[in-house]
Each structure stands twice: as C-alpha cells, then as structure tokens.
Write a protein that holds these residues in place. Structure first.
Motif, PDB file in Angstrom:
ATOM      1  N   SER A  67      -8.204  11.010  -6.076  1.00  0.00           N
ATOM      2  CA  SER A  67      -9.429  11.511  -6.559  1.00  0.00           C
ATOM      3  C   SER A  67      -9.876  11.256  -8.037  1.00  0.00           C
ATOM      4  O   SER A  67     -10.952  10.927  -8.574  1.00  0.00           O
ATOM      5  CB  SER A  67      -9.695  13.265  -6.050  1.00  0.00           C
ATOM      6  OG  SER A  67      -9.880  13.090  -4.837  1.00  0.00           O
ATOM      7  N   GLN A 170     -12.773   5.544  -3.793  1.00  0.00           N
ATOM      8  CA  GLN A 170     -12.976   6.776  -3.036  1.00  0.00           C
ATOM      9  C   GLN A 170     -13.058   6.367  -1.347  1.00  0.00           C
ATOM     10  O   GLN A 170     -12.328   7.491  -0.762  1.00  0.00           O
ATOM     11  CB  GLN A 170     -14.424   7.072  -3.488  1.00  0.00           C
ATOM     12  CG  GLN A 170     -14.802   8.472  -2.685  1.00  0.00           C
ATOM     13  CD  GLN A 170     -14.317   9.763  -3.160  1.00  0.00           C
ATOM     14  OE1 GLN A 170     -13.530   9.792  -4.195  1.00  0.00           O
ATOM     15  NE2 GLN A 170     -14.325  10.888  -2.238  1.00  0.00           N
ATOM     16  N   THR A 183     -14.132  16.774  -5.519  1.00  0.00           N
ATOM     17  CA  THR A 183     -15.083  16.528  -6.555  1.00  0.00           C
ATOM     18  C   THR A 183     -14.551  16.982  -8.036  1.00  0.00           C
ATOM     19  O   THR A 183     -14.429  16.524  -9.075  1.00  0.00           O
ATOM     20  CB  THR A 183     -16.318  16.816  -6.421  1.00  0.00           C
ATOM     21  OG1 THR A 183     -16.889  16.579  -5.101  1.00  0.00           O
ATOM     22  CG2 THR A 183     -17.536  16.658  -7.264  1.00  0.00           C
ATOM     23  N   GLN A 186     -12.217  14.674  -9.503  1.00  0.00           N
ATOM     24  CA  GLN A 186     -13.106  13.662  -9.914  1.00  0.00           C
ATOM     25  C   GLN A 186     -13.566  14.027 -11.359  1.00  0.00           C
ATOM     26  O   GLN A 186     -13.402  13.095 -12.276  1.00  0.00           O
ATOM     27  CB  GLN A 186     -14.429  13.299  -9.077  1.00  0.00           C
ATOM     28  CG  GLN A 186     -14.029  12.407  -7.921  1.00  0.00           C
ATOM     29  CD  GLN A 186     -15.261  11.749  -7.320  1.00  0.00           C
ATOM     30  OE1 GLN A 186     -16.271  11.982  -8.162  1.00  0.00           O
ATOM     31  NE2 GLN A 186     -15.256  11.242  -6.289  1.00  0.00           N
ATOM     32  N   TYR A 187     -13.967  15.071 -11.471  1.00  0.00           N
ATOM     33  CA  TYR A 187     -14.684  15.383 -12.999  1.00  0.00           C
ATOM     34  C   TYR A 187     -13.410  15.680 -14.024  1.00  0.00           C
ATOM     35  O   TYR A 187     -13.430  15.424 -15.123  1.00  0.00           O
ATOM     36  CB  TYR A 187     -15.310  16.862 -12.927  1.00  0.00           C
ATOM     37  CG  TYR A 187     -16.823  16.240 -12.147  1.00  0.00           C
ATOM     38  CD1 TYR A 187     -17.479  15.307 -12.939  1.00  0.00           C
ATOM     39  CD2 TYR A 187     -17.298  17.008 -11.002  1.00  0.00           C
ATOM     40  CE1 TYR A 187     -18.841  14.709 -12.360  1.00  0.00           C
ATOM     41  CE2 TYR A 187     -18.617  16.500 -10.544  1.00  0.00           C
ATOM     42  CZ  TYR A 187     -19.249  15.200 -11.286  1.00  0.00           C
ATOM     43  OH  TYR A 187     -20.295  15.149 -10.694  1.00  0.00           O
ATOM     44  N   SER A 224     -24.059  16.341 -11.178  1.00  0.00           N
ATOM     45  CA  SER A 224     -22.656  16.575 -11.327  1.00  0.00           C
ATOM     46  C   SER A 224     -22.290  17.241  -9.916  1.00  0.00           C
ATOM     47  O   SER A 224     -21.074  16.857  -9.185  1.00  0.00           O
ATOM     48  CB  SER A 224     -22.234  17.218 -12.399  1.00  0.00           C
ATOM     49  OG  SER A 224     -22.306  16.489 -13.447  1.00  0.00           O
ATOM     50  N   VAL A 228     -23.830  14.044  -6.612  1.00  0.00           N
ATOM     51  CA  VAL A 228     -22.405  13.359  -6.195  1.00  0.00           C
ATOM     52  C   VAL A 228     -21.854  13.968  -4.862  1.00  0.00           C
ATOM     53  O   VAL A 228     -21.203  13.042  -4.082  1.00  0.00           O
ATOM     54  CB  VAL A 228     -21.415  13.822  -7.324  1.00  0.00           C
ATOM     55  CG1 VAL A 228     -19.822  13.624  -6.934  1.00  0.00           C
ATOM     56  CG2 VAL A 228     -21.775  13.045  -8.680  1.00  0.00           C
ATOM     57  N   PHE A 229     -22.124  15.255  -4.512  1.00  0.00           N
ATOM     58  CA  PHE A 229     -21.651  15.504  -3.101  1.00  0.00           C
ATOM     59  C   PHE A 229     -22.353  14.770  -2.184  1.00  0.00           C
ATOM     60  O   PHE A 229     -21.640  14.127  -1.231  1.00  0.00           O
ATOM     61  CB  PHE A 229     -22.311  17.017  -2.876  1.00  0.00           C
ATOM     62  CG  PHE A 229     -21.179  18.206  -3.492  1.00  0.00           C
ATOM     63  CD1 PHE A 229     -20.231  17.751  -4.202  1.00  0.00           C
ATOM     64  CD2 PHE A 229     -21.678  19.299  -3.527  1.00  0.00           C
ATOM     65  CE1 PHE A 229     -19.349  18.651  -4.629  1.00  0.00           C
ATOM     66  CE2 PHE A 229     -21.015  20.445  -4.210  1.00  0.00           C
ATOM     67  CZ  PHE A 229     -19.554  20.136  -4.673  1.00  0.00           C
ATOM     68  N   ILE A 232     -20.665  11.113  -2.081  1.00  0.00           N
ATOM     69  CA  ILE A 232     -19.444  11.169  -1.399  1.00  0.00           C
ATOM     70  C   ILE A 232     -19.522  11.244   0.024  1.00  0.00           C
ATOM     71  O   ILE A 232     -18.935  10.411   0.749  1.00  0.00           O
ATOM     72  CB  ILE A 232     -18.604  12.501  -1.752  1.00  0.00           C
ATOM     73  CG1 ILE A 232     -18.223  12.107  -3.613  1.00  0.00           C
ATOM     74  CG2 ILE A 232     -17.095  12.415  -1.019  1.00  0.00           C
ATOM     75  CD1 ILE A 232     -17.515  13.193  -4.053  1.00  0.00           C
TER      76      ILE A 232
END
Length: 298
Positions: A67, A170, A183, A186-187, A224, A228-229, A232
């Motif tokens: 991730s 991903q 997530t 990821q950040y 963000s 992004v949710f 994914i």
C-alpha cells in the motif's frame, strides 16, 4: 447498494476533477511539495482518528508495504510531478495531454504485469478517448512558453508513468485489504516522497490565505478521502484498463468547472471533444451483454 455502485464512476470523475480547481487556488500561496506533504500529513491524521471509530482492520506488514509503494507512485510521484511541472511553466494544455496518456499506459501495464486481457473494443475506446482529450485541450496548446523544457516534460512523463504503475500495483498486490488502513499507508508513502523533496529543494513557502485554507480543506476531505476511496473501490471491482479510462473525462469536466468558476472559455470545439471523449469512455467501460444460454444447455 447497487445505486451507489452505479453512481460511483460518475461521482469519482466529478470529485477528481475538482482537484485541479483546488490546485489552482492553492499554488500561488504554497510550493508544490510543501503543500503536498502538509496535505498528506493532515490526511494521515484524519484516517488515524477514523480507524478506531469504524473498527478498521490492521494490515499484515506485506500488504502495508505494498500500500505504501502504491502511495509513493500514485500520490508522491504523480501529484508531485504534475504540480512541479505546472509550477515551473509547463502549459496546462500540454500537461493535460501528457497526463492523458495514463489510461493507455495503464492498459499496457495491466496486460503485462497483472495478467488482464484488454479486448479490441476497450483499446478502441482508449484511443477514441485520447483523441477527445486532445480536442478538449486543443485551444490551450498554443500557449507553449519557455516552461517547456526537458525537466518539465520529464516531470510530466514521470508522473503519468507513476500513476499507471501505482494503479496496477494497487490492483495486483493490495487486493481487498481494509480500505481505510490501506489508504493510510498510501498517504504515508506519499508523505515519504513529498517531505524530503520539500526540505531539500524548496523554501517551505506557505502563505496562509483564505484561498489556501479552502483548497487544503477541500483537497484533504473531498480528494484525499472521498475520491481516493472511490478510486480504490473501482480498482477492486473492475478491470484496471476500464477504470483508468475514466480519467479521460477529467479534462472535460475540469474545463466546465473552470468555465463556471473562473470565466475560462468553453468553445464548440471543446464541447465536441467532450462528446468524443464520452464515446471513448463508453466503449471502454460499458460491458457487452452476455448471450442468453438456451434452456437445458448447461
């Protein structure tokens, strides 16, 4: 929630498109990597607060690592490359065309590294979509300035390659890991790129203005987290090449938003390009109906 699932692609395109509007508000007041590392840090903080509330599952170390790698590619390198190139003079139209290569690159990588078969109709849709993006952006292509250098072109190409690779990474290595925990990592990966680059190459310029605060809040909460949710989830549920084709719609939607918010021109040629782009995305994403199975033939 079938209705939400049907609406997810359109909602994703609209939310993702607002990212470029938010960047327009923010960039006069902050350097790109400085802005990004603050944005990523705020996103990580919100996700840490959210995890105990929703009971998100922790990730095995291997999945957490993958991730993070996806975050390095999709957030750190992609966003950093785009913001840096535009900040250093790459015309928005040319940047948009370079970024428009992403669905095609993603389809190639998905076939080579994720074992996805991309049929001829999807390929046709991808090329038609790219042509539509070129038409939408064509009025801005004349604004070629001294900002077109090997460095800015290279940053744009690095960004689009990284986003394509991150999407495939991903899909292949993260799978159905917990959405919120994944997530978060990821950040963290994006922050590990943006923070040291900011320290080494920027002056930490960050002028607190109403526009900057609004852009930061919007980009953290809406992009963000929300967009992004959705991205994914779309990657999990569909073929990577089909999901990537949705990015073709972003320049068109962004052009409409810029026309409404900033009074930018919107010509008949651009509107025609939007129609071509929509056709291409439809070709790439709409599933063919399966032939009916005759009774008793099973």
């Amino acid at each position: 929630m079938p209705d939400l699932a049907k609406a997810a692609p359109a909602l994703f395109v609209v939310l993702w498109s607002t990212g470029f509007i938010g960047a327009r508000y923010a960039m006069p007041w902050a350097e790109p990597f400085t802005f990004l590392w603050v944005r990523f840090a705020l996103s990580v903080g919100l996700l840490l607060l959210l995890i105990p509330v929703v009971g998100a599952r922790s990730l095995p170390p291997r999945i957490a690592f993958h991730s993070g790698v996806a975050g390095v590619l999709m957030h750190g390198i992609y966003l950093g490359g785009v913001f840096w190139a535009i900040r250093n003079g790459l015309p928005a139209g040319l940047a948009g065309l370079i970024i428009g290569l992403q669905p095609l690159l993603t389809a190639l990588m998905a076939g080579a590294f994720a074992g996805e078969r991309v049929d001829s109709r999807v390929w046709t849709g991808l090329f038609v979509g790219l042509a539509g993006v070129a038409i939408v952006l064509s009025p801005k292509l004349g604004a070629v300035t001294g900002g077109v250098t090997l460095a800015t072109i290279g940053a744009g190409l690095a960004a689009v390659i990284a986003m394509s690779a991150g999407t495939v990474w991903q899909k292949r290595f993260v799978g159905n890991a917990d959405l919120i925990s994944g997530t978060l990592y990821q950040y963290l990966g994006g922050w590990l790129v943006a923070f040291p680059v900011s320290l080494l190459f920027e002056r930490q310029q960050f002028v607190l203005t109403g526009e900057l605060v609004f852009a930061m809040i919007w980009l953290v909460l809406v992009l963000s987290l929300g967009a992004v949710f959705l991205l994914i989830l779309l990657i999990r549920k569909g073929a990577v090449a089909r999901v990537a084709s949705l990015f073709y719609l972003v320049p068109a939607v962004t052009a409409v938003m810029a026309w409404a918010l900033f009074g930018e021109t919107l010509t008949l040629v651009q509107i025609g390009g939007m129609a071509v782009t929509t056709l291409g995305v439809a070709l790439a994403t709409v599933s063919r109906p399966r032939p009916a199975v005759p009774p008793g033939s099973g």
